[in-house]
Each structure stands twice: as C-alpha cells, then as structure tokens.
Enzyme design. Sequence first.
Site, PDB file in Angstrom:
ATOM      1  N   ARG A 104     -43.444   1.320  31.296  1.00  0.00           N
ATOM      2  CA  ARG A 104     -43.092   2.291  32.335  1.00  0.00           C
ATOM      3  C   ARG A 104     -43.011   3.715  31.790  1.00  0.00           C
ATOM      4  NH1 ARG A 104     -44.957   3.346  36.203  1.00  0.00           N
ATOM      5  NH2 ARG A 104     -44.999   1.104  36.558  1.00  0.00           N
ATOM      6  N   LYS A 139     -43.245  27.339  37.024  1.00  0.00           N
ATOM      7  CA  LYS A 139     -42.736  26.383  38.008  1.00  0.00           C
ATOM      8  C   LYS A 139     -43.011  24.964  37.506  1.00  0.00           C
ATOM      9  CE  LYS A 139     -43.222  29.585  41.859  1.00  0.00           C
ATOM     10  NZ  LYS A 139     -43.907  29.906  43.131  1.00  0.00           N
ATOM     11  N   LYS A 171     -40.540  41.850  38.385  1.00  0.00           N
ATOM     12  CA  LYS A 171     -40.740  41.298  39.716  1.00  0.00           C
ATOM     13  C   LYS A 171     -39.942  42.075  40.755  1.00  0.00           C
ATOM     14  CE  LYS A 171     -41.933  37.092  40.047  1.00  0.00           C
ATOM     15  NZ  LYS A 171     -41.952  35.627  40.210  1.00  0.00           N
ATOM     16  N   GLU A 199     -45.117  43.232  39.395  1.00  0.00           N
ATOM     17  CA  GLU A 199     -45.404  42.648  40.710  1.00  0.00           C
ATOM     18  C   GLU A 199     -45.335  43.730  41.780  1.00  0.00           C
ATOM     19  OE1 GLU A 199     -43.564  38.776  42.065  1.00  0.00           O
ATOM     20  OE2 GLU A 199     -42.561  40.168  43.421  1.00  0.00           O
ATOM     21  N   ASP A 220     -48.848  40.396  44.897  1.00  0.00           N
ATOM     22  CA  ASP A 220     -48.096  39.263  45.431  1.00  0.00           C
ATOM     23  C   ASP A 220     -48.253  39.125  46.938  1.00  0.00           C
ATOM     24  OD1 ASP A 220     -46.238  37.083  45.060  1.00  0.00           O
ATOM     25  OD2 ASP A 220     -44.753  38.342  46.054  1.00  0.00           O
TER      26      ASP A 220
END
Length: 281
Positions: A104, A139, A171, A199, A220
């Site tokens: 597994r 992410k 950002k 960004e 963006d």
Amino acid sequence: MTEPFALAGFDLDAFIQSTLAEDLGTGGDRTSAAVIPADAQLHAVMASRDEVVVAGLPLALAFIRALDPDAHFEVVAHDGDHLPAGSALLRISANARALLTAERSALNTVQHLTGIATLTRAYVDAIHGTGAILLDTRKTLPGLRVLEKYATRMGGATNHRMRLDDGVMIKDNHIAVAGGVEAAVRAAKAAGLHDIVVEVDSLDQIPPALAAGADRLLLDNMGPPMLREAVALIAGRVPTEASGGVNLNTIRAIAETGVTYISVGRITQSAPAADIGLDFA
C-alpha cells in the site's frame, strides 16, 4: 532506474521509514503474519490500468527493499515514460509477507506521483509549439513538495520556486500592505533582493512595477485579451508569467498571447491518482 533515488532536500530513508511506520502501527501486518508462511515467496507485477506518465517508481523499490533487502526486481518502465493503459511497470519477486506489507505504501506513492506527472504532461502537450513554458507552484501537500515537484518535472514542467527563501515574489497582499506596487518593489530592492517577480492584476500596475525595477511580471487572473495588451505594453522588457484561472480548456489561448511562462497550481493540487495495481504473476 534501480540506483539509489536522490533528490536535493529529500531524505529518502526518513520518508520510507515514517510512511511504513504510519501503516504498520505498533502491531505490524497482523493479517499477513497470520495467513502467509514466513518463508513464502510472491511473484507480482505492478501495472497501470490507465495511460500514464510514470513517476515515483524508484520509491516503490525502496519501500519493498526496506522490508526485504533480497527482493529481486525487473524494472520494465522508468520515470518519465509515457505508457499506454495495461503497461507493466515493474516485476517483483520477494518475500510474500514483506511485499504484501509494503504494497500500500508503494502503490499510494506511485499512484499519486504518476497522477501528477500524467496531468502535467496533458498541460505541456496543450501548449506545444507556442513557446510558453509550464511552471508548477507551491500548491503542494505538506511534506511532499520535493516529490510532487519531481513528478511535475517527469511530466515536462519546469519547477517554480521550491520555498519562500529561494525566490522573491511580491503578491497582491504585499503590495496592499507596502502601499503600492512601486513602494513594494523599491523596498525589495533596498533590502538587496534581486530577480524580483511582481504580481499585477491590472494594466495600470505595469508601468510603475517596471519603473521600480521588477525583473518579471506575474499577470494574475487576466483573460487572453488583457494578456495580449499586457504583453504588448511590456514589450519584452521582462519575462511574463500568466497565472490564475488556468485549466486544460483555457491554457492554449493563454499560451498564444505570447507570455513567457504559465503557472498552474492544478497539476499538483488537483491531479487524480493513477490507477496502478500490484497483481499476482
């Protein structure tokens, strides 16, 4: 690939041992110990029921070897291979208890990483010929970033920054707190930072970002018409990166706007596991 698996920043032995410990608990594989003779051997084949791009196969070997150092493998496929459904990846002869105990952990890892590599290749194929380069993002699942970014490379993507300390990206929230695009970039420059990605989500942020010394602009959540305007306004002065709202239905049109890079969180965040099994041979 049967040699030791080495990735910068990844402790293979610790990963194998912690994953097995999670599955074994304190009592071990009680089922196999009860019904399988201690000296029984098992011959099995790991095969994909899906069309896949393989990733993580050396990890499967490592899981099995951790429980049976004398296991024998015939490696049929290699990481990065693009294979049709029904393809064998690995043939194994090992102690039956060890193989069933490791099964597994080995399959979960290969299924997950192969799923990422396979989805990544679909995105790479979708932008073929445009000149745009596919990037992954941060992410990723906690603790698995190095492996997941390895899988995107097997699928043909280029890794974006691995950590917060190996790249500078200003950002929208940085910009809001700093008091504007120009103020944020100038503060980063004053701190001695370089290769600064900024960004922007509107065309009017582009001139001040460039004037302040941005080294790359992340465009963006801009649709293709606005991306074309942005690329024309930037006029090759810095590389451009499109991000936000990118999927397999939209990425070709985005690539055709002339952006340098396209970053896609979905390739790690939303990739389905590949259907790979281990069967008695």
